[in-house]
Design a protein around this motif. Structure first.
Motif, PDB file in Angstrom:
ATOM      1  N   TRP A 435       0.850  -1.191   0.000  1.00 54.85           N
ATOM      2  CA  TRP A 435       0.000   0.000   0.000  1.00 54.85           C
ATOM      3  C   TRP A 435       0.880   1.233   0.000  1.00 54.85           C
ATOM      4  CZ3 TRP A 435      -0.155   4.199   3.146  1.00 54.85           C
ATOM      5  CH2 TRP A 435      -1.256   5.076   2.984  1.00 54.85           C
ATOM      6  N   ASP A 486      -4.069   8.681   5.856  1.00 53.91           N
ATOM      7  CA  ASP A 486      -4.993   7.639   6.307  1.00 53.91           C
ATOM      8  C   ASP A 486      -4.408   6.301   5.893  1.00 53.91           C
ATOM      9  OD1 ASP A 486      -7.194   6.190   7.146  1.00 53.91           O
ATOM     10  OD2 ASP A 486      -8.622   7.703   6.456  1.00 53.91           O
ATOM     11  N   PRO A 488      -4.174   1.960   6.055  1.00 46.12           N
ATOM     12  CA  PRO A 488      -5.137   0.859   6.178  1.00 46.12           C
ATOM     13  C   PRO A 488      -4.919  -0.051   7.373  1.00 46.12           C
ATOM     14  CG  PRO A 488      -3.515   0.366   4.498  1.00 46.12           C
ATOM     15  CD  PRO A 488      -3.248   1.768   4.929  1.00 46.12           C
ATOM     16  N   ARG A 489      -3.674  -0.125   7.882  1.00 48.32           N
ATOM     17  CA  ARG A 489      -3.421  -1.051   8.989  1.00 48.32           C
ATOM     18  C   ARG A 489      -2.260  -0.538   9.826  1.00 48.32           C
ATOM     19  NH1 ARG A 489      -1.849  -3.271   4.259  1.00 48.32           N
ATOM     20  NH2 ARG A 489      -3.879  -4.274   4.068  1.00 48.32           N
ATOM     21  N   ALA A 490      -2.170  -1.048  11.028  1.00 48.48           N
ATOM     22  CA  ALA A 490      -1.069  -0.665  11.906  1.00 48.48           C
ATOM     23  C   ALA A 490       0.232  -1.289  11.404  1.00 48.48           C
ATOM     24  CB  ALA A 490      -1.358  -1.121  13.330  1.00 48.48           C
ATOM     25  N   GLY A 491       1.321  -0.530  11.532  1.00 47.21           N
ATOM     26  CA  GLY A 491       2.603  -1.077  11.113  1.00 47.21           C
ATOM     27  C   GLY A 491       3.633  -0.006  10.886  1.00 47.21           C
ATOM     28  N   TYR A 493       5.856   2.231   8.376  1.00 48.45           N
ATOM     29  CA  TYR A 493       5.709   2.820   7.051  1.00 48.45           C
ATOM     30  C   TYR A 493       6.982   3.580   6.685  1.00 48.45           C
ATOM     31  CZ  TYR A 493       0.748   1.683   7.167  1.00 48.45           C
ATOM     32  OH  TYR A 493      -0.442   1.021   7.208  1.00 48.45           O
ATOM     33  N   PRO A 542      -0.589   3.495  13.850  1.00 52.79           N
ATOM     34  CA  PRO A 542      -1.787   2.641  13.992  1.00 52.79           C
ATOM     35  C   PRO A 542      -2.668   2.818  12.754  1.00 52.79           C
ATOM     36  CG  PRO A 542      -1.470   4.091  15.904  1.00 52.79           C
ATOM     37  CD  PRO A 542      -0.572   4.593  14.822  1.00 52.79           C
ATOM     38  N   ALA A 543      -3.587   1.916  12.537  1.00 53.02           N
ATOM     39  CA  ALA A 543      -4.520   2.046  11.422  1.00 53.02           C
ATOM     40  C   ALA A 543      -5.369   3.302  11.599  1.00 53.02           C
ATOM     41  CB  ALA A 543      -5.411   0.817  11.339  1.00 53.02           C
ATOM     42  N   ALA A 566       3.686   1.248   2.956  1.00 53.62           N
ATOM     43  CA  ALA A 566       3.736   0.192   3.970  1.00 53.62           C
ATOM     44  C   ALA A 566       4.978  -0.654   3.771  1.00 53.62           C
ATOM     45  CB  ALA A 566       2.487  -0.673   3.884  1.00 53.62           C
TER      46      ALA A 566
END
Length: 822
Positions: A435, A486, A488-491, A493, A542-543, A566
C-alpha cells in the motif's frame, strides 16, 4: 505507486487511454540515439563507471580541452571514462573555449588560432575518429544574430556567418582531413536559415557530416516531427543524401530527471532515428540531472537504463494523441531472437490500455507473461531503488494476435515498462505491491509558509515539482506543514520526503505524529531550494487517520511531496531477471516455464556473460543468491567468486549501482536475488583522527563529521599527506569507502550553471603505484558523502596514504573497509 488490473479482470475502463503497439511495423534497429547529454560528464569518475556503462550512451557534448566556458568537462579528459564504458562519440563544442556567455565576440581572427589548437589536440588523440567538431554554437543568437526579422540585415549577417563557416570548416579539414564536422547548431529550428545554409554548404563543398540544432522549448514536443519532416524535404529538394542528425541540446529543466517527461522526448527522437543530447542547465557530471552524487540512480537514470535495454527493432507505437505536449507517449521494441517485446511509456496520469498487435504465436506461443514496472520521479538528487514490479500476469494471445495490458492509476511524472515474453507453463509469481499514497505539500495545512508554482508548460525552465507546486519560505520558528494521512493497517511505514535545502549545511525539521514528541529529520544540502532531493525515514502508525507534521528545525527546508508506503518486510529485497540483463556472447533464452519471477531463464555457456545492475541503498554487506541450475561465477568490484545455486553469498555493495557479472561453464540462470539493508558487521572503520598527518594537513572541527572532526588542508603540496594504518584480517580485495566533503566552486558568471568543481586525491596502498580518485562536490563543507574504491590488501598491517601534490584534496571524515566477499 500505480497499480494494474490483471488481464483477466474487469473490462477496460471507459475513459482509459489507448496506446497501440504493432509488432509487425518495424521502424528499424534500435538506435539508442536519444540518451546523450551535454556536460553530462565532468571528470573521470564523475559520474562513476557503474552509472555510465549500463546506459550505452551514443553521444555526449563537451568543451574543448582547457576551454574557459566551464571549469571541467574537457572532452579529451572525460573521453577516457566515456570510451571505456562503451560510449559512442564526443561532440566538441569548440566555442566553449571562450569564458563568457554569450561568447565574447573578438572576431574570426581571434577564433582561428583557438580552432587550430583544438583540432591539433583532438587529431592527436588515439580515438580521434570518435570526436565530432562543432565549430559554432547557436549562431542564430550569438555573434551573427541570424534570427533577426529584418530580411536585409539577416542577409548581411547570414553572409558573414557563411563566410566564417567556410573558413573554419576548411581550417579544420586542413589539420584533420578525416574530421567530422557538425552544424550549423542553431538554438532552435529555423527553416529560413537552414534552406540557405544547405544550398550554400553544398555549393561550396562545406556540408557538415552531421546536422545539428536545438529543441529547447515545451512546444518541441509538438513541433519536432514537423521540423524533422521539413528538414528531410529540404535535403531531397537539394539532392543531398540524408545526413545524420544530432539534436545536441534538448529538454527543459522541468523535463530532466522526470521519467514521464523524458519518455515523451525519447519516443519522438528514437522514432525518427536521430541522436539527441539532454541540455545542461545546472550541474556538470550528473548526466543532466539523472545521477545522484556520483554512483546513485534516480528515476531518470532508471528510465534510460530501460531504454538501453531495448533490443531488436523499434516498432510503431500509436499514442492517444500524436505530437502533443504533456500527453501519454511511448516507444517499443521487438526482438524475435530473444522473443521479447518491450514498451516504455509515460507522460500522463490516469488509466491506459497497452494494446499489442501482431503477437506471433510462433514466437510467443498461445500465452505471454506481461511484466509491468514503474520508474517514479525521485527528484534530481533523490535516490531511486530498483523499479518495483507492479504486475506479472499470464495473458492469452487473442485469436487476432492482440494482447491487452491494462494500466491503472498512472502517475504523470512516472515512466512504465511493459515486457512481453512467452508464457510457457506454470503460473508467474504475483507481484507484491505494498500500500502506498502520496500527499502534496501544497494541499496540506501550511503555517507560515508559501506555495510556489514551478516547472509548468509556460515556465518550462522552472524546476520540476510534483503537481507543479511546492511549499517554501518555511523560515519562521512557527513554520510547519501538517499532512493528513490515512493508513489501512497498523505497522511500520516508509516516509519519503521530497525536499530542497540551500541553507549551506545539513538542515533539520521536526517530524511529529499526531502532535506527539517530535523526532529530528536531517536533510543533506541540495544545489538550491528547488533542485529536489529525497529523504527516507520510517514512522510507526496505527490504522486510521493521522497528522504528520514537518516543522522548522535549525534552518529552512522546502517541501514538495511526501510518499507513505507500507513496509512489506524487515529486510529489503529485489529480484533481477536474467532475461533482462545485459549480455555478451550468445546465451540462449528459455521461456518454457513462467513460474516464479516469470520472464524465463538465460542459458550461459563458455564465452557468455550476463551483467546485472544491482542497487544498494547504502554501503555494506548484502545477501546475493543466484537462481541457477548449476554453479556460476560472479564478478563484483574486480573480485570473482563461485556461487552455488540457491546459496547466499555475503557481498559488499557500495551505495547506488553495482555491476555484477555472471558467467558459467553451463548453467541456466533465472535471476539474481539480493536482500539486506547494508550491514557493516565485520568491516574495518577508522576515523580521520587516527591518521598520521604531515605537511600541513590537520584536523578541523566539524559538527557534521562522524567524530566531530575531519582531515582538512590536505594536499596542495607533495608533503601534505594523511596516512591510515589498517589491520586486514585476510588478504584479498576490499572496498575502501571514503567519507568526504568539499565545496570548491568557480563562478564563471553564468546565470544557470553552478560550475562546481571536483577534487582529486592520490591514493597509495602500501608500496603500490598511486591512483587518482575523483571526489564530486558535496554542495557544502559540512555534507559528507561516501565514495567506494576497490583496493587489494595483504593480511596484517597496511598503509593507505592520501595526498595531492598539485591541488587541494577533499576533507576526509573517515574510512571504512569491507572484504568484497564477506
Amino acid at each position: 505507486m500505480a497499480g494494474t488490473l490483471p488481464a483477466a479482470g474487469p473490462a477496460a475502463a471507459a475513459d482509459a487511454q489507448r496506446v497501440t503497439v504493432d509488432l509487425a511495423a518495424s521502424e528499424g534497429p534500435v538506435m539508442l540515439g536519444a540518451n546523450g547529454t551535454l556536460y553530462g560528464l565532468s571528470d573521470d569518475g564523475v559520474p562513476s563507471d557503474a552509472m555510465l556503462a549500463p546506459l550505452k550512451i551514443t553521444s555526449v557534448s563537451q568543451k574543448p580541452e582547457g576551454g574557459a566556458q566551464h571549469p571541467n568537462g574537457d572532452a579529451l579528459t572525460v573521453s577516457k571514462s566515456f570510451f571505456r564504458n562503451g560510449g559512442g562519440e564526443i561532440n566538441v563544442m569548440m566555442q566553449d573555449i571562450y569564458a563568457k556567455w554569450p561568447y565574447e565576440d573578438l572576431g574570426i581572427e581571434d577564433y582561428l588560432p583557438k580552432v587550430d589548437k583544438i583540432v591539433k589536440e583532438v587529431a592527436a588523440d588515439p580515438n580521434s575518429e570518435r570526436f565530432v567538431y562543432i565549430p559554432f554554437n547557436e549562431p542564430d543568437q550569438i555573434w551573427y544574430n541570424l534570427g533577426t526579422s529584418d530580411q536585409a540585415q539577416y542577409e548581411i549577417n547570414r553572409d558573414r556567418f557563411f563566410k566564417d563557416w567556410k573558413t573554419v570548416y576548411e581550417r579544420i579539414r586542413a589539420i584533420d582531413p578525416d574530421a567530422r564536422i557538425a552544424g550549423p547548431n542553431e538554438s532552435g529550428y529555423h527553416t529560413r536559415l537552414l534552406t540557405d545554409f544547405l544550398a550554400f554548404a553544398k555549393r561550396e563543398n562545406v556540408l557538415p557530416q552531421i546536422m545539428t540544432w536545438h529543441e529547447l522549448d515545451s512546444s518541441s514536443l509538438k513541433n519536432f516531427q514537423g521540423n524533422y519532416d521539413n528538414y528531410r524535404s529540404m535535403e531531397r529538394q537539394l539532392g543531398i543524401a540524408p545526413l545524420k542528425i544530432n539534436i545536441d541540446e534538448y529538454a527543459n529543466r522541468r523535463d530532466l530527471s522526470v521519467p514521464g517527461q523524458l519518455a515523451q522526448w525519447v519516443a519522438m527522437f528514437e522514432r525518427n532515428k536521430v541522436y539527441a543530447n539532454q541540455a545542461y542547465w545546472d550541474a556538470a557530471g550528473n548526466l543532466d540531472g539523472n545521477v545522484v552524487r556520483s554512483n546513485i540512480p534516480n528515476g531518470g537514470w532508471w528510465f534510460f537504463r530501460w531504454y538501453a535495454g531495448l533490443t531488436g527493432d523499434t516498432v510503431k507505437v500509436t499514442p492517444p494523441q500524436a505530437n502533443a505536449v504533456d500527453t501519454l507517449q511511448g516507444l517499443a521494441s521487438y526482438d524475435r531472437k530473444r522473443r521479447q517485446a518491450q514498451v516504455l511509456l509515460g507522460g500522463s496520469a490516469g488509466d491506459a490500455d497497452v494494446v499489442v498487435r501482431n503477437v506471433s504465436r510462433s514466437v510467443f506461443g498461445r500465452t505471454v507473461t506481461a511484466t509491468v514496472a514503474e520508474a517514479a520521479w525521485s527528484g534530481y538528487e533523490g535516490q531511486h531503488a530498483t523499479p518495483r514490479v507492479l504486475a506479472r500476469t499470464k495473458v492469452k494471445v487473442a485469436a487476432d494476435g492482440t494482447v491487452t495490458v491494462p494500466l491503472r492509476g498512472l502517475h504523470k511524472m512516472s515512466a512504465y515498462r511493459v515486457v512481453l515474453t512467452p508464457g510457457g507453463s506454470g503460473t508467474p509469481a504475483a507481484a507484491s505491491v505494498p500500500w502506498s499514497a502520496s500527499y502534496e505539500a501544497e494541499d496540506a495545512a501550511i503555517t507560515d509558509g508559501k506555495v510556489y508554482t514551478q516547472g509548468t508548460v509556460s515556465n518550462a525552465n522552472g524546476y520540476a515539482a510534483s503537481g507543479t507546486k511546492d511549499v517554501g519560505s518555511l523560515s519562521m520558528a512557527t513554520s510547519k506543514v501538517d499532512f493528513t494521512v490515512d493508513v489501512p493497517r497498523a505497522g511500520t511505514y516508509d516516509l519519503a520526503i521530497l525536499y530542497g535545502n540551500q541553507s549551506g549545511t545539513p538542515a533539520t525539521q521536526k517530524l511529529s505524529v499526531d502532535g506527539r514528541a517530535p523526532a529530528t529529520v536531517s536533510y543533506p544540502s541540495t544545489e538550491n531550494w528547488t533542485y529536489r532531493a529525497k529523504k527516507d525515514v520510517t514512522v510507526d502508525l496505527p490504522a486510521g487517520r493521522h497528522t504528520l507534521t514537518l516543522a522548522k528545525g535549525d534552518a529552512e527546508v522546502t517541501l514538495d511531496r511526501v510518499d507513505l508506503t507500507a513496509r512489506a518486510s524487515a529486510v529489503p529485497s529485489a529480484s533481477y531477471e536474467a532475461t533482462l540483463a545485459d549480455i555478451s556472447g550468445r546465451p540462449s533464452y528459455d521461456y518454457s516455464s513462467s513460474a516464479g519471477v516469470g520472464t524465463g531463464s538465460l542459458g550461459l555457456r563458455p564465452g557468455d556473460k550476463a551483467v546485472f545492475d544491482v542497487y544498494a541503498p547504502r554501503d555494506g554487506y548484502y545477501s546475493v543468491v543466484p537462481r541457477s541450475s548449476a554453479p556460476v561465477r560472479l564478478e563484483l568490484h574486480g573480485q570473482k567468486v563461485t556461487a552455488v545455486p540457491g546459496k547466499a553469498l555475503r557481498l559488499y555493495l557500495v551505495a547506488g549501482n553495482n555491476r555484477v557479472a555472471v558467467t558459467a561453464k553451463s548453467a541456466s540462470v533465472r535471476s539474481l536475488d539480493v536482500s539486506g539493508a547494508g550491514s557493516t558487521s565485520g568491516t574495518l572503520s577508522y576515523e580521520g583522527a587516527s591518521a598520521t598527518l604531515a605537511g600541513g594537513a590537520k584536523l578541523v572541527d566539524s559538527a557534521y563529521a562522524s567524530a566531530g572532526s575531519s582531515i582538512g588542508w590536505l594536499g596542495n603540496s607533495a608533503a601534505s599527506t594523511a596516512e591510515f594504518t589498517v589491520d586486514a584480517p585476510k588478504s584479498g580485495r576490499y572496498m575502501l569507502v571514503i567519507s568526504y566533503a568539499h565545496n570548491e566552486r568557480r563562478d564563471n558568471g553564468h546565470s544557470y550553471n553552478t560550475d562546481i568543481m571536483s577534487r582529486t586525491a592520490e591514493l597509495t596502498v602500501g608500496t603500490a603505484a598511486p591512483r587518482t580518485v575523483t571526489f564530486k562536490n558535496t554542495w557544502s563543507w559540512d555534507d559528507y558523502w561516501t565514495l567506494g574504491v576497490p583496493v587489494d590488501l595483504k593480511a596484517g598491517s597496511n598503509t593507505l596514504t592520501f595526498g595531492n601534490a598539485s591541488a587541494w584534496a577533499p576533507n576526509i571524515d573517515r574510512i571504512e573497509l569491507g572484504r568484497v566477499i564477506g
